[in-house]
Design an enzyme around this catalytic site. Structure first.
Site, short mmCIF file in Angstrom:
data_model
loop_
_atom_site.label_atom_id
_atom_site.label_comp_id
_atom_site.label_asym_id
_atom_site.label_seq_id
_atom_site.Cartn_x
_atom_site.Cartn_y
_atom_site.Cartn_z
N SER A 20 46.89 40.94 35.54
CA SER A 20 47.21 41.22 36.94
C SER A 20 46.08 40.80 37.87
CB SER A 20 47.51 42.71 37.12
OG SER A 20 48.66 43.09 36.42
N ARG A 43 41.39 45.79 43.77
CA ARG A 43 42.05 46.95 43.14
C ARG A 43 43.08 47.57 44.10
NH1 ARG A 43 41.98 49.58 38.63
NH2 ARG A 43 40.32 48.22 37.84
N HIS A 46 45.98 45.36 43.74
CA HIS A 46 46.59 45.64 42.44
C HIS A 46 47.45 46.89 42.50
CE1 HIS A 46 46.42 47.55 38.35
NE2 HIS A 46 46.81 46.34 38.01
#
Length: 216
Positions: A20, A43, A46
């Site tokens: 990812s 992040r 994500h």
């Protein structure tokens, strides 16, 4: 019907996050990111699958270093939702002596909010301000929590190590975030309407994981 079958990638569970982040890095392309801010931005993307955070996240000067230094010196994290509390990696934080607090469900907070005619988020920030600890605030839901933090800091009743201000919504959300940016307090803000408890937790975890990765 075979031609309508979805082509799924065969990825082992342990490789999903790694893959990812590789896809995120690839899609970001040539956009230059500050080396300290990049792990946080990635992040959050994500967590949300939203690349708008490339431009929405505001970082005050040296905020990443200052928050990580606070964590290493035992700072605790106060959130405004149980969801954010659940999402923060408490094991990593505990390595430095820190804990995660959320007072939103406390009976005394509910009672004080009722008496004062405020939200629980406001009352929970007042309760947190009484803690004799180094504190980082991670707000992902309630703009009233940010407004109260602003008031407490301005009145000299609170001196937090930093504020992560990423509530999601419409009413007073943008304005509350802008208030925090007026303070001299270190902050990471998701400007605009976007954010959420998952984003608040993601930012906290990004700070923790970057510290962990430095050791390996």
């Amino acid at each position: 019907m075979d031609k309508y079958k979805i082509k799924l990638q065969k990825v082992l569970p342990a490789e999903i996050e790694k893959r990812s982040f590789e896809m995120i890095t690839q899609e970001i392309g040539d956009v230059e990111l500050d080396s300290m801010q990049a792990p946080i931005i990635k992040r959050v993307i994500h967590t949300s699958a939203d690349f708008d955070y490339l431009k929405n996240l505001y970082f005050s000067e040296n905020v990443v270093e200052r928050l990580q230094n606070a964590i290493q010196n035992g700072a605790c994290i106060v959130t405004d939702t149980q969801m954010a509390k659940s999402g923060i990696n408490k094991r990593e934080l505990a390595k430095y002596g820190g804990e995660v607090y959320c007072f939103m469900s406390d009976e005394d907070v509910a009672e004080i909010a009722k008496i004062n005619g405020t939200t629980r988020a406001t009352a929970s920030m007042d309760k947190a301000a009484k803690l004799d600890k180094k504190l980082i605030f991670a707000v992902g839901n309630a703009p009233t929590a940010l407004v109260r933090l602003y008031e407490l800091v301005k009145n000299g009743r609170l001196n937090p190590e930093g504020i992560i201000g990423v509530p999601v919504g419409f009413v007073n959300v943008v304005e509350a975030k802008e208030l925090i940016m007026e303070l001299s307090c270190p902050c990471i803000i998701a400007r605009g309407r976007k954010g959420g408890s998952n984003v608040a937790a993601a930012i906290c975890n990004a700070l923790l994981y970057a510290l962990r990765d430095e050791k390996t």
